[in-house]
Motif scaffolding. Structure first.
Motif, PDB file in Angstrom:
ATOM      1  N   ARG A 221     -18.110  74.055  10.171  1.00  0.00           N
ATOM      2  CA  ARG A 221     -17.638  74.280   8.795  1.00  0.00           C
ATOM      3  C   ARG A 221     -16.744  73.142   8.338  1.00  0.00           C
ATOM      4  O   ARG A 221     -15.752  72.819   9.003  1.00  0.00           O
ATOM      5  CB  ARG A 221     -16.866  75.590   8.735  1.00  0.00           C
TER       6      ARG A 221
ATOM      7  N   SER B 128     -27.455  77.983   0.420  1.00  0.00           N
ATOM      8  CA  SER B 128     -27.947  78.072   1.802  1.00  0.00           C
ATOM      9  C   SER B 128     -29.463  77.946   1.880  1.00  0.00           C
ATOM     10  O   SER B 128     -30.180  78.337   0.952  1.00  0.00           O
ATOM     11  CB  SER B 128     -27.548  79.424   2.411  1.00  0.00           C
TER      12      SER B 128
ATOM     13  N   ALA C  46     -15.978  83.722  13.044  1.00  0.00           N
ATOM     14  CA  ALA C  46     -16.188  82.448  13.730  1.00  0.00           C
ATOM     15  C   ALA C  46     -14.852  81.939  14.247  1.00  0.00           C
ATOM     16  O   ALA C  46     -13.856  81.941  13.520  1.00  0.00           O
ATOM     17  CB  ALA C  46     -16.830  81.421  12.804  1.00  0.00           C
TER      18      ALA C  46
ATOM     19  N   ALA D 230     -22.697  85.168   6.685  1.00  0.00           N
ATOM     20  CA  ALA D 230     -22.408  83.904   6.009  1.00  0.00           C
ATOM     21  C   ALA D 230     -23.666  83.467   5.279  1.00  0.00           C
ATOM     22  O   ALA D 230     -24.711  83.250   5.904  1.00  0.00           O
ATOM     23  CB  ALA D 230     -21.976  82.843   7.025  1.00  0.00           C
TER      24      ALA D 230
ATOM     25  N   GLN E 271     -26.660  88.536  14.537  1.00  0.00           N
ATOM     26  CA  GLN E 271     -26.651  87.098  14.780  1.00  0.00           C
ATOM     27  C   GLN E 271     -25.452  86.657  15.601  1.00  0.00           C
ATOM     28  O   GLN E 271     -24.379  87.265  15.535  1.00  0.00           O
ATOM     29  CB  GLN E 271     -26.708  86.330  13.460  1.00  0.00           C
TER      30      GLN E 271
ATOM     31  N   GLU F  37     -30.903  85.032  15.686  1.00  0.00           N
ATOM     32  CA  GLU F  37     -30.884  86.071  14.668  1.00  0.00           C
ATOM     33  C   GLU F  37     -32.048  87.022  14.947  1.00  0.00           C
ATOM     34  O   GLU F  37     -33.165  86.588  15.208  1.00  0.00           O
ATOM     35  CB  GLU F  37     -30.988  85.471  13.268  1.00  0.00           C
TER      36      GLU F  37
ATOM     37  N   ALA G 109     -15.697  73.762  14.488  1.00  0.00           N
ATOM     38  CA  ALA G 109     -16.867  74.496  14.970  1.00  0.00           C
ATOM     39  C   ALA G 109     -16.465  75.454  16.083  1.00  0.00           C
ATOM     40  O   ALA G 109     -15.412  75.300  16.703  1.00  0.00           O
ATOM     41  CB  ALA G 109     -17.937  73.526  15.459  1.00  0.00           C
TER      42      ALA G 109
ATOM     43  N   TRP H 143     -21.425  73.957   5.331  1.00  0.00           N
ATOM     44  CA  TRP H 143     -21.362  74.464   6.691  1.00  0.00           C
ATOM     45  C   TRP H 143     -22.777  74.654   7.253  1.00  0.00           C
ATOM     46  O   TRP H 143     -23.761  74.663   6.524  1.00  0.00           O
ATOM     47  CB  TRP H 143     -20.574  75.767   6.764  1.00  0.00           C
TER      48      TRP H 143
ATOM     49  N   LEU I 195     -19.753  82.082  16.817  1.00  0.00           N
ATOM     50  CA  LEU I 195     -20.016  82.848  15.595  1.00  0.00           C
ATOM     51  C   LEU I 195     -20.696  84.159  15.944  1.00  0.00           C
ATOM     52  O   LEU I 195     -21.579  84.195  16.814  1.00  0.00           O
ATOM     53  CB  LEU I 195     -20.944  82.043  14.674  1.00  0.00           C
TER      54      LEU I 195
ATOM     55  N   GLU J 214     -18.168  86.196   7.887  1.00  0.00           N
ATOM     56  CA  GLU J 214     -18.577  86.078   9.282  1.00  0.00           C
ATOM     57  C   GLU J 214     -17.344  86.029  10.185  1.00  0.00           C
ATOM     58  O   GLU J 214     -16.232  85.813   9.728  1.00  0.00           O
ATOM     59  CB  GLU J 214     -19.410  84.805   9.483  1.00  0.00           C
TER      60      GLU J 214
ATOM     61  N   LYS K 248     -24.661  77.174  10.272  1.00  0.00           N
ATOM     62  CA  LYS K 248     -24.614  78.156  11.359  1.00  0.00           C
ATOM     63  C   LYS K 248     -25.941  78.081  12.092  1.00  0.00           C
ATOM     64  O   LYS K 248     -27.001  77.914  11.476  1.00  0.00           O
ATOM     65  CB  LYS K 248     -24.303  79.567  10.866  1.00  0.00           C
TER      66      LYS K 248
ATOM     67  N   LEU L 145     -20.871  78.050  14.476  1.00  0.00           N
ATOM     68  CA  LEU L 145     -20.677  77.660  13.086  1.00  0.00           C
ATOM     69  C   LEU L 145     -19.957  76.319  13.049  1.00  0.00           C
ATOM     70  O   LEU L 145     -18.964  76.130  13.755  1.00  0.00           O
ATOM     71  CB  LEU L 145     -19.835  78.712  12.352  1.00  0.00           C
TER      72      LEU L 145
END
Length: 195
Positions: free
Chosen positions: A84, A113, A53, A38, A78, A96, A166, A90, A169, A51, A92, A82
């Motif tokens: 959204r 992002s 989720a 994402a 990851q 990671e 939510a 969104w 994820l 992704e 996340k 999430l």
């Protein structure tokens, strides 16, 4: 202590179904598709919206927590949570694996992002919990390994008037075979304070 309500794995809707999904002893075990991610535009120029989720509604004044573990090894592996509102708005947050290190961080997307990440190599092998709290104008992200103290990860703007969902994820941008075990998914009251 606020009331905490377990969310059944069947209560959510997948943004994209994982390669495999199974329940074992109350946990949800899911495998990510290679290339799943994402991200929107910034620095890399691409848009990824594939992704995995599992989402359920989350309102202002509520918090959601997800607990999970995984064998981190692939670049950008990851897992976490999430939040959204729509394709361009969104957040996340979670773990990671990047450049050989485990990191805890968040990506906040409002059209494009951004990414913040702090090292958490000492969390390797631990069960990790990520918590999102919705305030009228913000989302508060916290995380912890096992039963350690919560670490504040991010305070980010988020429209309280926007309906949002939510949940757990996972994504594997660079490899096949990332399998994440989610052991807990709960809804509770939002954090009352930052400190």
């Amino acid at each position: 202590m606020p009331d905490t309500h377990m969310i059944p794995w069947t209560a959510g809707t997948w943004t994209r179904r994982p390669i495999t999904i199974a329940e074992h002893d109350g946990a949800l075990v899911a495998a990510a598709a290679e290339g799943s991610d994402a991200w929107r535009h910034t620095a890399y120029g691409f848009v990824h919206a594939d992704e995995h989720a599992l989402l359920a509604p989350l309102g202002v004044g509520e918090a959601m927590e997800v607990t999970f573990r995984a064998p981190w090894s692939g670049q950008f592996d990851q897992a976490g949570i999430l939040l959204r509102a729509d394709a361009e708005n969104w957040v996340k947050a979670g773990i990671e694996f990047a450049d050989g290190h485990l990191g805890v961080g968040a990506v906040v997307t409002r059209g494009s992002s951004d990414w913040s990440l702090g090292r958490a190599d000492d969390w390797m092998g631990s069960d990790i919990t990520v918590r999102l709290s919705r305030w009228p104008d913000a989302v508060i992200v916290r995380a912890r390994a096992e039963h350690a103290e919560w670490r504040l990860v991010r305070v980010a703007p988020f429209d309280g008037a926007a309906p949002a969902s939510a949940g757990p994820l996972l994504a594997a941008p660079t490899r096949a075979g990332l399998t994440v075990t989610f052991t807990r998914w709960v809804r509770t009251a939002a954090d009352a304070a930052l400190h």
